[in-house]
Design an enzyme around this catalytic site. Structure first.
Site, PDB file in Angstrom:
ATOM      1  N   SER A  11       0.851  -1.188   0.000  1.00 17.47           N
ATOM      2  CA  SER A  11       0.000   0.000   0.000  1.00 17.47           C
ATOM      3  C   SER A  11       0.886   1.238   0.000  1.00 17.47           C
ATOM      4  CB  SER A  11      -0.940  -0.032   1.214  1.00 17.47           C
ATOM      5  OG  SER A  11      -1.827   1.062   1.185  1.00 17.47           O
ATOM      6  N   HIS A  38      -2.569  -1.146  -3.281  1.00 16.73           N
ATOM      7  CA  HIS A  38      -3.711  -0.282  -2.979  1.00 16.73           C
ATOM      8  C   HIS A  38      -3.622   0.989  -3.809  1.00 16.73           C
ATOM      9  CE1 HIS A  38      -4.444  -1.990   1.345  1.00 16.73           C
ATOM     10  NE2 HIS A  38      -4.745  -2.849   0.399  1.00 16.73           N
ATOM     11  N   ASP A 131      -4.370  -4.574   6.239  1.00 23.90           N
ATOM     12  CA  ASP A 131      -4.706  -5.475   5.134  1.00 23.90           C
ATOM     13  C   ASP A 131      -3.492  -6.354   4.835  1.00 23.90           C
ATOM     14  OD1 ASP A 131      -6.135  -6.652   3.051  1.00 23.90           O
ATOM     15  OD2 ASP A 131      -5.639  -5.069   1.614  1.00 23.90           O
TER      16      ASP A 131
END
Length: 191
Positions: A11, A38, A131
């Site tokens: 991310s 992401h 995540d």
């Protein structure tokens, strides 16, 4: 068991992290590589095209019902979860975001583990959420292996720290050592 698939999740700061890894993966890598990065829901495509300039791997934006081939990097499409449906096959989904993210790293890791079991090598890099942590634990529970970026080398330590807390990861490595470890594990050499 040698990995049969490499799944990478990242991310915040991930583009730089990915660009530190993929140039060092050989064109003849014996497994496919799947990447969830992401990005905002308004992101345009083009990440795959940009990454292709930095790696000898063939790079494709993941498409629904694609058959995986070795030596190819499949990049999750913006606003779609990337799932491994069965060994050698992927799918896309617009199911609800996980940890506010679609694509979700947890979804990739969990479905890869279900399809490949001990044949998964999951790689969790820099990021600002948790995540990937649950997915990493699922990979380990089904016999796969996990590499996590050393939080001290991450632009944002939250994601790798969550992965380390969630699972007994195999390797915690500085960013510059991850590509060599991937290649060594895929080629079956001892570390």
């Amino acid at each position: 068991m040698r990995p049969e698939i490499v799944a990478i999740g990242t991310s915040l700061g991930g583009l730089e992290a990915v660009l530190a890894i993929i140039p060092r993966l050989p064109a003849d890598l014996a497994v496919p590589v799947l990447l969830v990065q992401h990005r905002g829901t308004a992101s345009e495509g083009g990440l795959a095209e940009m990454l292709s300039e930095y790696t000898p791997l063939r790079v494709e934006e993941a498409e629904d019902k694609t058959t995986l081939t070795p030596g190819t990097l499949y990049v999750a499409a913006p606003d779609y979860h990337l799932l491994v449906e069965a060994p050698g096959a992927i799918a896309l989904s617009t199911e609800a975001p996980v940890h506010f993210a679609r694509p979700s790293i947890d979804v990739l890791f969990e479905t890869a583990a279900e399809a490949y079991g001990a044949g998964v090598l999951a790689v969790l890099l820099t990021g600002a959420s948790a995540d990937g942590a649950a997915g990493l634990a699922h990979v380990k529970a089904l016999g796969g292996r996990a590499i996590v970026q050393d939080p001290a080398t991450a632009e944002c330590a939250t994601m790798p720290a969550a992965g380390i807390a969630a699972a007994a990861v195999d390797y915690i490595l500085p960013l510059e050592r991850i590509a060599d470890h991937i290649v060594t594990l895929v080629e079956g050499r001892r570390i």
